[in-house]
Design an enzyme around this catalytic site. Structure first.
Site, PDB file in Angstrom:
ATOM      1  N   THR A   1       0.833  -1.201   0.000  1.00 48.76           N
ATOM      2  CA  THR A   1       0.000   0.000   0.000  1.00 48.76           C
ATOM      3  C   THR A   1       0.870   1.255   0.000  1.00 48.76           C
ATOM      4  O   THR A   1       1.981   1.228   0.517  1.00 48.76           O
ATOM      5  CB  THR A   1      -0.876  -0.037   1.269  1.00 48.76           C
ATOM      6  OG1 THR A   1      -1.796  -1.099   1.119  1.00 48.76           O
ATOM      7  CG2 THR A   1      -1.622   1.252   1.517  1.00 48.76           C
TER       8      THR A   1
ATOM      9  N   ARG B   1     -13.866  -7.823  -0.343  1.00 48.86           N
ATOM     10  CA  ARG B   1     -13.130  -7.453   0.889  1.00 48.86           C
ATOM     11  C   ARG B   1     -12.564  -6.021   0.803  1.00 48.86           C
ATOM     12  O   ARG B   1     -11.975  -5.631  -0.188  1.00 48.86           O
ATOM     13  CB  ARG B   1     -11.982  -8.448   1.097  1.00 48.86           C
ATOM     14  CG  ARG B   1     -11.154  -8.183   2.364  1.00 48.86           C
ATOM     15  CD  ARG B   1      -9.902  -7.404   2.057  1.00 48.86           C
ATOM     16  NE  ARG B   1      -9.074  -7.207   3.249  1.00 48.86           N
ATOM     17  CZ  ARG B   1      -8.057  -6.350   3.311  1.00 48.86           C
ATOM     18  NH1 ARG B   1      -7.743  -5.635   2.268  1.00 48.86           N
ATOM     19  NH2 ARG B   1      -7.362  -6.222   4.399  1.00 48.86           N
TER      20      ARG B   1
ATOM     21  N   GLY C   1     -10.191  -3.193   3.057  1.00 45.80           N
ATOM     22  CA  GLY C   1      -9.291  -3.071   4.209  1.00 45.80           C
ATOM     23  C   GLY C   1      -9.455  -1.745   4.939  1.00 45.80           C
ATOM     24  O   GLY C   1     -10.499  -1.089   4.852  1.00 45.80           O
ATOM     25  N   ASP C   2      -8.420  -1.353   5.633  1.00 43.80           N
ATOM     26  CA  ASP C   2      -8.469  -0.132   6.442  1.00 43.80           C
ATOM     27  C   ASP C   2      -8.221   1.146   5.637  1.00 43.80           C
ATOM     28  O   ASP C   2      -8.648   2.229   6.040  1.00 43.80           O
ATOM     29  CB  ASP C   2      -7.414  -0.209   7.554  1.00 43.80           C
ATOM     30  CG  ASP C   2      -6.005  -0.350   6.980  1.00 43.80           C
ATOM     31  OD1 ASP C   2      -5.810  -1.197   6.076  1.00 43.80           O
ATOM     32  OD2 ASP C   2      -5.102   0.386   7.409  1.00 43.80           O
TER      33      ASP C   2
ATOM     34  N   THR D   1      -0.262   1.278   6.899  1.00 46.87           N
ATOM     35  CA  THR D   1      -0.083   0.124   6.023  1.00 46.87           C
ATOM     36  C   THR D   1       0.121  -1.112   6.880  1.00 46.87           C
ATOM     37  O   THR D   1       0.787  -1.048   7.904  1.00 46.87           O
ATOM     38  CB  THR D   1       1.099   0.303   5.060  1.00 46.87           C
ATOM     39  OG1 THR D   1       1.269  -0.940   4.345  1.00 46.87           O
ATOM     40  CG2 THR D   1       2.405   0.648   5.760  1.00 46.87           C
ATOM     41  N   GLY D   2      -0.464  -2.215   6.446  1.00 52.24           N
ATOM     42  CA  GLY D   2      -0.324  -3.446   7.212  1.00 52.24           C
ATOM     43  C   GLY D   2      -1.568  -4.294   7.069  1.00 52.24           C
ATOM     44  O   GLY D   2      -2.374  -4.073   6.155  1.00 52.24           O
TER      45      GLY D   2
ATOM     46  N   GLY E   1      -4.884  -5.028   7.251  1.00 51.53           N
ATOM     47  CA  GLY E   1      -5.994  -4.096   7.396  1.00 51.53           C
ATOM     48  C   GLY E   1      -7.030  -4.463   8.437  1.00 51.53           C
ATOM     49  O   GLY E   1      -7.578  -3.586   9.106  1.00 51.53           O
TER      50      GLY E   1
HETATM   51  N1  ASP Z   1      -3.731  -2.122   4.768  1.00 50.66           N
HETATM   52  C1  ASP Z   1      -3.963  -2.663   3.451  1.00 50.66           C
HETATM   53  C2  ASP Z   1      -5.193  -3.529   3.450  1.00 50.66           C
HETATM   54  O1  ASP Z   1      -5.398  -4.269   4.391  1.00 50.66           O
HETATM   55  C3  ASP Z   1      -2.838  -3.501   2.982  1.00 50.66           C
HETATM   56  C4  ASP Z   1      -1.500  -2.846   2.974  1.00 50.66           C
HETATM   57  O2  ASP Z   1      -1.224  -1.984   3.790  1.00 50.66           O
HETATM   58  O3  ASP Z   1      -0.701  -3.205   2.103  1.00 50.66           O
HETATM   59  O4  ASP Z   1      -5.919  -3.496   2.473  1.00 50.66           O
END
Ligand code: ASP
Length: 313
Positions: A180, A208, A210-211, A231-232, A234
């Site tokens: 991300t 789906r 994410g955050d 980022t992480g 989600g």
């Molecule tokens: N946070 C993002 C998600 O869960 C993924 C990412 O940070 O790469 O969609």
């Protein structure tokens, strides 16, 4: 003179040092550098934090290296469904999009939603209709095709896993990273802004989300406290409402940006099993880039002549 500056990220995770060749690391660093430099120049010329973060994110969305825009991962059905958000800290205005296909720069769509609609979050096909109505650039599937991403998706299908992002070759938790992208900035007028953009998870199913496009979880900005882009994994960032939690700890507990993010990334999230990182900037221009994974693609440039780009700890 007031401080100003910009920080960016291109995702966090278990970036393998062994597989990261010198050439590859250089390519990532150059892209990151280009992104924060473009954003910084806008700030330097007196432009807004909102424009600076948008421009930095566009550079990363247009690079195949990151899981956003052009480099977005494949969903289970072989599509690219992208999420993005922007927020400005003066009036707490925000725009976001979830699960949109074909839009070249989802961050521009998020900005258009903020500026040209009465809504905060649009999704799916109708969001694409809105993008077309506002003349945003649309690309066909070929634009988003990348051989590495395709193989990564095929591996995920074969093992029936929904991967939390870009797997560099391992089939287990090893070598996973989150690609991300995001940016946070403080401009000369003291306004803060944040932007985040992602293709989400490899092989994701059932729409789906994410955050990243959820205001307060993956993205948040408030002139009274800070601007944050996460980022992480989600699902954990959603449950911990990370970005707003940082702001709330600063406002209600009197913590510094450093204290609040340290607690969330190194205590609260690990307790839940959440992996990832964030970038943050406060109203005084302090910048933090914490992460609890092996690496995070990150960089910043600020008016006190500091400049930084790195991948590993
Ligand atoms: N946070 C993002 C998600 O869960 C993924 C990412 O940070 O790469 O969609």
């Amino acid at each position: 003179m007031r401080n100003y500056g910009i920080a960016i990220h291109g995702g966090a995770g278990t970036v393998s040092k062994v597989k990261m060749t010198k050439w590859k690391a250089e390519a990532y660093k150059q892209a990151l550098k280009r992104a924060y430099t473009v954003g910084y120049l806008t700030l330097h010329k007196g432009g807004s934090a909102l424009d600076a973060v948008t421009e930095a994110v566009i550079i990363l969305e247009n690079s195949y290296l990151f899981n956003a825009g052009k480099g977005s991962v494949f969903t289970h059905t072989g599509k690219h469904e992208m999420d993005a958000a922007v927020m400005e800290g003066k009036k707490l205005k925000a725009g976001a999009v979830a699960g949109v296909q074909s839009v070249k720069n989802p961050v521009l769509l998020a900005k258009a939603i903020m500026k040209k609609s009465k809504h905060v979050l649009l999704s799916g096909e109708q969001a694409l209709t809105f993008a077309k109505k506002h003349q945003l650039e649309i690309e066909d599937d070929a634009y988003f095709y990348d051989e590495f991403r395709y193989k990564q998706w095929q591996r995920a299908i074969a093992s029936d896993t929904v991967q939390l992002d870009h797997d560099e070759g391992g089939s287990t938790d090893q070598d996973k990273k989150f690609g991300t992208v995001g940016a946070v900035a403080l401009d000369k007028k003291g306004n803060l802004a944040a932007a985040t953009s992602t293709g989400g998870m490899v092989n994701k199913k059932f729409g789906r989300i994410g955050d990243s496009p959820i205001i307060g979880s993956g993205t948040y900005a408030n002139n009274e406290s800070c601007a944050i882009s996460c980022t992480g994994h989600g699902e954990f960032f959603l449950r911990a409402v990370v970005a707003h939690e940082v702001s709330a700890r600063m406002l209600y507990k009197g913590e510094t940006l450093q204290e609040a993010t340290q607690f969330i990334i190194h205590e609260a999230l690990p307790k839940m099993g959440g992996r990832g990182g964030l970038i943050g900037i406060d109203a005084a221009g302090n910048i933090v880039l914490p992460f609890n994974t092996k690496g995070m693609y990150r960089g910043f440039k600020s008016s006190d002549n500091r400049e930084f780009v790195d991948i590993f700890k």
